[in-house]
Design a protein around this motif. Structure first.
Motif, PDB file in Angstrom:
ATOM      1  N   ILE A 199       1.142  -1.291  -0.073  1.00 35.02           N
ATOM      2  CA  ILE A 199      -0.546  -0.079  -0.295  1.00 35.02           C
ATOM      3  C   ILE A 199       1.447   1.686   0.362  1.00 35.02           C
ATOM      4  CG2 ILE A 199      -1.793   1.345   1.170  1.00 35.02           C
ATOM      5  CD1 ILE A 199      -2.576  -1.421   2.094  1.00 35.02           C
ATOM      6  N   ILE A 200       1.788   0.875   0.462  1.00 33.27           N
ATOM      7  CA  ILE A 200       2.888   2.252   0.948  1.00 33.27           C
ATOM      8  C   ILE A 200       3.537   2.344  -0.165  1.00 33.27           C
ATOM      9  CG2 ILE A 200       4.592   3.421   2.157  1.00 33.27           C
ATOM     10  CD1 ILE A 200       3.533   1.717   4.579  1.00 33.27           C
ATOM     11  N   GLY A 201       3.989   1.597  -0.653  1.00 28.54           N
ATOM     12  CA  GLY A 201       4.409   1.680  -2.099  1.00 28.54           C
ATOM     13  C   GLY A 201       3.595   2.237  -2.951  1.00 28.54           C
ATOM     14  N   ALA A 202       2.649   1.675  -3.183  1.00 27.01           N
ATOM     15  CA  ALA A 202       1.300   1.932  -4.388  1.00 27.01           C
ATOM     16  C   ALA A 202       1.713   3.332  -4.787  1.00 27.01           C
ATOM     17  CB  ALA A 202       0.366   1.688  -4.580  1.00 27.01           C
ATOM     18  N   LEU A 203       1.218   4.126  -3.465  1.00 30.78           N
ATOM     19  CA  LEU A 203       0.785   5.038  -2.807  1.00 30.78           C
ATOM     20  C   LEU A 203       1.669   6.251  -2.687  1.00 30.78           C
ATOM     21  CD1 LEU A 203      -1.617   5.004   0.501  1.00 30.78           C
ATOM     22  CD2 LEU A 203      -2.116   5.113  -2.212  1.00 30.78           C
ATOM     23  N   SER A 204       2.779   5.877  -2.740  1.00 38.19           N
ATOM     24  CA  SER A 204       4.065   6.870  -2.990  1.00 38.19           C
ATOM     25  C   SER A 204       4.821   6.798  -4.558  1.00 38.19           C
ATOM     26  CB  SER A 204       4.906   6.686  -2.727  1.00 38.19           C
ATOM     27  OG  SER A 204       5.408   5.578  -1.619  1.00 38.19           O
ATOM     28  N   THR A 205       4.280   5.111  -4.735  1.00 40.82           N
ATOM     29  CA  THR A 205       4.469   5.744  -6.401  1.00 40.82           C
ATOM     30  C   THR A 205       3.856   6.639  -7.452  1.00 40.82           C
ATOM     31  OG1 THR A 205       5.536   3.513  -6.513  1.00 40.82           O
ATOM     32  CG2 THR A 205       5.385   4.195  -7.881  1.00 40.82           C
ATOM     33  N   VAL A 206       2.435   6.432  -6.948  1.00 47.46           N
ATOM     34  CA  VAL A 206       1.488   7.211  -7.931  1.00 47.46           C
ATOM     35  C   VAL A 206       1.419   8.331  -8.218  1.00 47.46           C
ATOM     36  CG1 VAL A 206      -0.812   7.759  -6.192  1.00 47.46           C
ATOM     37  CG2 VAL A 206      -0.711   6.191  -7.710  1.00 47.46           C
ATOM     38  N   THR A 207       2.121   9.476  -6.962  1.00 49.05           N
ATOM     39  CA  THR A 207       2.291  10.708  -6.739  1.00 49.05           C
ATOM     40  C   THR A 207       3.162  10.745  -7.467  1.00 49.05           C
ATOM     41  OG1 THR A 207       3.269  10.660  -4.818  1.00 49.05           O
ATOM     42  CG2 THR A 207       0.953  10.973  -4.760  1.00 49.05           C
ATOM     43  N   ALA A 208       4.210   9.579  -7.662  1.00 49.32           N
ATOM     44  CA  ALA A 208       5.829  10.057  -8.223  1.00 49.32           C
ATOM     45  C   ALA A 208       5.509  10.982 -10.057  1.00 49.32           C
ATOM     46  CB  ALA A 208       6.762   9.638  -8.669  1.00 49.32           C
ATOM     47  N   GLU A 209       6.591  11.723 -10.476  1.00 52.60           N
ATOM     48  CA  GLU A 209       6.103  12.078 -11.368  1.00 52.60           C
ATOM     49  C   GLU A 209       6.787  11.375 -12.487  1.00 52.60           C
ATOM     50  OE1 GLU A 209       8.799  15.449 -12.294  1.00 52.60           O
ATOM     51  OE2 GLU A 209       8.417  16.771 -10.990  1.00 52.60           O
ATOM     52  N   GLY A 210       5.437  11.543 -14.039  1.00 48.43           N
ATOM     53  CA  GLY A 210       5.743  10.596 -15.006  1.00 48.43           C
ATOM     54  C   GLY A 210       5.114   9.382 -14.976  1.00 48.43           C
ATOM     55  N   VAL A 211       4.204  10.029 -14.261  1.00 48.31           N
ATOM     56  CA  VAL A 211       3.755   7.871 -13.793  1.00 48.31           C
ATOM     57  C   VAL A 211       1.549   8.200 -14.558  1.00 48.31           C
ATOM     58  CG1 VAL A 211       1.839   6.682 -12.303  1.00 48.31           C
ATOM     59  CG2 VAL A 211       3.779   7.423 -11.183  1.00 48.31           C
ATOM     60  N   THR A 212       2.355   7.144 -15.747  1.00 48.90           N
ATOM     61  CA  THR A 212       0.706   7.283 -16.418  1.00 48.90           C
ATOM     62  C   THR A 212      -0.463   7.042 -14.945  1.00 48.90           C
ATOM     63  OG1 THR A 212       0.565   4.960 -17.199  1.00 48.90           O
ATOM     64  CG2 THR A 212       1.820   6.894 -18.561  1.00 48.90           C
ATOM     65  N   LEU A 213      -1.198   7.659 -16.529  1.00 45.10           N
ATOM     66  CA  LEU A 213      -3.308   7.475 -16.216  1.00 45.10           C
ATOM     67  C   LEU A 213      -3.534   5.690 -15.545  1.00 45.10           C
ATOM     68  CD1 LEU A 213      -4.813   9.678 -15.116  1.00 45.10           C
ATOM     69  CD2 LEU A 213      -6.066   8.774 -16.582  1.00 45.10           C
ATOM     70  N   PRO A 214      -3.109   5.092 -16.852  1.00 47.28           N
ATOM     71  CA  PRO A 214      -3.558   3.856 -16.758  1.00 47.28           C
ATOM     72  C   PRO A 214      -2.437   3.019 -14.926  1.00 47.28           C
ATOM     73  CG  PRO A 214      -3.098   3.925 -18.651  1.00 47.28           C
ATOM     74  CD  PRO A 214      -2.702   5.651 -18.281  1.00 47.28           C
ATOM     75  N   GLU A 215      -0.899   3.570 -15.613  1.00 50.83           N
ATOM     76  CA  GLU A 215      -0.744   3.190 -14.199  1.00 50.83           C
ATOM     77  C   GLU A 215      -1.515   3.196 -13.175  1.00 50.83           C
ATOM     78  OE1 GLU A 215       4.159   3.106 -16.783  1.00 50.83           O
ATOM     79  OE2 GLU A 215       3.456   4.471 -15.282  1.00 50.83           O
ATOM     80  N   ALA A 216      -1.741   4.484 -12.665  1.00 54.33           N
ATOM     81  CA  ALA A 216      -2.075   5.041 -11.257  1.00 54.33           C
ATOM     82  C   ALA A 216      -3.422   4.465 -10.996  1.00 54.33           C
ATOM     83  CB  ALA A 216      -2.575   6.482 -11.299  1.00 54.33           C
ATOM     84  N   ARG A 217      -3.721   4.025 -11.657  1.00 56.95           N
ATOM     85  CA  ARG A 217      -5.062   3.750 -11.753  1.00 56.95           C
ATOM     86  C   ARG A 217      -4.510   1.612 -10.772  1.00 56.95           C
ATOM     87  NH1 ARG A 217     -10.543   2.572 -13.555  1.00 56.95           N
ATOM     88  NH2 ARG A 217     -10.352   4.815 -14.733  1.00 56.95           N
ATOM     89  N   GLN A 218      -4.123   0.990 -11.787  1.00 60.32           N
ATOM     90  CA  GLN A 218      -3.276  -0.225 -11.531  1.00 60.32           C
ATOM     91  C   GLN A 218      -2.948   0.209  -9.782  1.00 60.32           C
ATOM     92  OE1 GLN A 218      -3.694  -3.495 -13.386  1.00 60.32           O
ATOM     93  NE2 GLN A 218      -2.742  -3.500 -10.573  1.00 60.32           N
ATOM     94  N   LEU A 219      -2.009   0.383  -9.994  1.00 55.75           N
ATOM     95  CA  LEU A 219      -1.374   1.054  -8.821  1.00 55.75           C
ATOM     96  C   LEU A 219      -2.549   1.415  -7.148  1.00 55.75           C
ATOM     97  CD1 LEU A 219       1.757   3.767  -9.415  1.00 55.75           C
ATOM     98  CD2 LEU A 219       1.626   1.150  -8.482  1.00 55.75           C
ATOM     99  N   LEU A 220      -3.236   2.406  -8.036  1.00 59.79           N
ATOM    100  CA  LEU A 220      -4.497   2.354  -6.752  1.00 59.79           C
ATOM    101  C   LEU A 220      -5.346   1.402  -6.536  1.00 59.79           C
ATOM    102  CD1 LEU A 220      -5.901   6.407  -7.534  1.00 59.79           C
ATOM    103  CD2 LEU A 220      -4.362   5.303  -5.574  1.00 59.79           C
ATOM    104  N   GLU A 221      -5.477   0.946  -7.219  1.00 57.79           N
ATOM    105  CA  GLU A 221      -6.229  -0.997  -7.540  1.00 57.79           C
ATOM    106  C   GLU A 221      -5.596  -2.047  -6.604  1.00 57.79           C
ATOM    107  OE1 GLU A 221      -7.521  -2.228 -11.330  1.00 57.79           O
ATOM    108  OE2 GLU A 221      -8.924  -1.085 -11.712  1.00 57.79           O
ATOM    109  N   ASP A 222      -3.756  -1.648  -6.834  1.00 55.13           N
ATOM    110  CA  ASP A 222      -3.290  -2.653  -5.850  1.00 55.13           C
ATOM    111  C   ASP A 222      -3.259  -2.281  -4.790  1.00 55.13           C
ATOM    112  OD1 ASP A 222      -2.176  -3.892  -8.211  1.00 55.13           O
ATOM    113  OD2 ASP A 222       0.245  -3.404  -8.261  1.00 55.13           O
ATOM    114  N   ALA A 223      -3.161  -1.032  -4.325  1.00 58.96           N
ATOM    115  CA  ALA A 223      -3.537  -0.596  -3.030  1.00 58.96           C
ATOM    116  C   ALA A 223      -4.614  -0.776  -1.843  1.00 58.96           C
ATOM    117  CB  ALA A 223      -3.207   0.796  -2.543  1.00 58.96           C
ATOM    118  N   VAL A 224      -5.908  -0.922  -2.521  1.00 57.10           N
ATOM    119  CA  VAL A 224      -7.329  -1.449  -2.442  1.00 57.10           C
ATOM    120  C   VAL A 224      -7.142  -2.884  -2.251  1.00 57.10           C
ATOM    121  CG1 VAL A 224      -9.370  -1.453  -2.632  1.00 57.10           C
ATOM    122  CG2 VAL A 224      -8.557   0.845  -3.601  1.00 57.10           C
ATOM    123  N   ALA A 225      -6.756  -3.329  -2.929  1.00 56.93           N
ATOM    124  CA  ALA A 225      -6.479  -4.777  -3.022  1.00 56.93           C
ATOM    125  C   ALA A 225      -5.878  -4.889  -1.676  1.00 56.93           C
ATOM    126  CB  ALA A 225      -6.225  -5.518  -3.916  1.00 56.93           C
TER     127      ALA A 225
END
Ligand code: ADP
Length: 402
Positions: A199-225
């Motif tokens: 969760i921490i990894g996904a949430l800190s990556t999602v806010t990093a520069e250069g993350v695309t929308l589909p990547e951000a969606r995947q990261l958030l889905e991982d965090a929720v799961a």
């Protein structure tokens, strides 16, 4: 009083009276009346004193019996040791603990009951007790006559120049419980840390520069799961704690089991693309009087396991049918399966099978225990049918009521 003692006492009294009788012959009638009166009073006083003496003797004997009872049946083994460490007194609990008769234990060297590796520690401890005026405590392993051992806490105090008294408390169960608690804390912390790291990894990556929308969606889905996994661990722990402190209260209402099964399937479907979650529930089943959230938890735990323990994927089927006075709900998978030997212990808490499974598939061994607690709280039963390597079917009943 023995007849001989009585005779001796009588002789003594006769002699004393003879010694005091000077001048008695000179007494006039009035004096004699007075003396007789005095004697009668003395006699009654003596009788009263005698009766009081008798009563205090009975009370003393009762107190002694009570003390012996307390001493013998205390939950702790008591031993008095002489200066050589030989047993000079032992209570019944102590005899039972060492599985020997009191007559055989007396005069034995207490060190014989200390596990060989601990004897030096015991000698040091005994010396410390002899040299101290305060109570001394030590944990040692004791060995009884049949060779079995137990963890003992020794509480020792010096009782005279040459003797010490030891209280022996069996702390084997306490030690086991404490080890289990440590293992449990370690396991739960590990199981909580893993999803938290994701969760921490996904949430800190999602806010990093250069993350695309589909990547951000995947990261958030991982965090929720992984937040769901965390919530599931905590919910199961809470159910266990409620049940252990008799605080498990069901909020029952007439419910359609198909509705619960659909909700579980919808929530868990996205967990795996390898598995097909299938419902096999005929229309027209009666409503059941249940706590819907609790039965959802049972189904959710079973379906979650079916997915986890069939790593190659396949169909996971939730079925329900009416059978006599019960609704029978089952969850089947085509996964690892469980050997007959292991099936009986699955529903106990913190039971996980197979080292391989333990290391590669996450879990704390609580899901099935919570299922059993919740099913039994509804008056039902839960069981498993399985063969190693051939998948498993977990089923539970819900009484239909009148
Ligand atoms: P956890 O999954 O957290 O280990 P559970 O109490 O849910 O705890 O399950 C206890 C153990 O039972 C699991 O560790 C696993 O070894 C075994 N088990 C449970 N469900 C299945 C299943 N569907 N197939 C094979 N093994 C299972």
């Amino acid at each position: 009083m023995s007849p001989q003692k009585f005779r001796e006492l009588r002789d003594k009294a006769e002699k004393q009276i003879a010694a005091q009788q000077h001048g008695l012959e000179n007494l006039d009638r009035d004096d004699l009346v007075k003396v007789t009166h005095e004697l009668a009073v003395h006699q009654i006083e003596l009788e009263i004193q005698n009766e009081e003496l008798h009563q205090s003797r009975v009370a003393a004997e009762q107190a002694r019996d009570r003390y012996i009872d307390l001493f013998d049946f205390a939950p702790v083994g008591y031993f008095s040791l002489d200066e050589r460490g030989h047993i000079v007194e032992v209570n019944l609990t102590g005899c039972k603990k060492l599985k020997m008769e009191r007559s055989n234990l007396l005069k034995m060297n207490f060190v014989k009951f200390i596990k060989p590796g601990d004897t030096d520690a015991f000698y040091l401890y005994r010396k410390k007790v002899m040299e101290s005026t305060t109570r001394q405590t030590r944990e040692l392993t004791m060995r009884i006559s049949d060779g079995a051992t137990f963890n003992a806490q020794l509480e020792g105090i010096k009782t005279s120049e040459n003797t010490i008294r030891l209280a022996i408390i069996d702390i084997t169960e306490l030690k086991k419980a404490s080890k289990l608690k440590d293992e449990f804390i370690g396991m739960v912390s590990h199981e909580i840390k893993t999803p938290l790291t994701v969760i921490i990894g996904a949430l800190s990556t999602v806010t990093a520069e250069g993350v695309t929308l589909p990547e951000a969606r995947q990261l958030l889905e991982d965090a929720v799961a992984h937040a769901d996994i965390l919530a599931n661990i905590v919910d199961n722990l809470l159910e266990l704690s409620r049940s252990q402190s008799d605080r498990l209260v069901l909020q029952k209402e007439p419910t359609d089991v198909k509705w619960i099964a659909t909700s579980v399937v919808n929530k868990l479907r996205q967990k795996s693309t390898l598995h097909q979650l299938v419902l096999d529930i005929p229309p027209g089943l009666p409503l059941v009087d249940i706590d819907p959230l609790r039965v959802e938890r049972v189904l959710s735990n079973l379906v979650d396991n079916a997915i986890k323990y069939s790593p190659d994927g396949g169909e996971v089927k939730i079925a329900a049918r009416k059978e006599k006075e019960n609704l029978v709900v089952s969850v089947s998978d085509h996964g690892l399966g469980i050997s007959k030997n292991d099936q009986s212990r699955l529903f106990q808490k913190f039971q996980r099978l197979d080292v391989l499974v333990k290391s590669s598939i996450q879990g704390i061994g609580l899901g099935l225990n919570v299922c059993r607690i919740l099913v039994e709280a509804h008056g039902g039963q839960i069981w498993v049918e399985s063969n190693k390597g051939q998948g498993s079917t977990f089923s539970f009943t819900i009484p239909l009521g009148e």
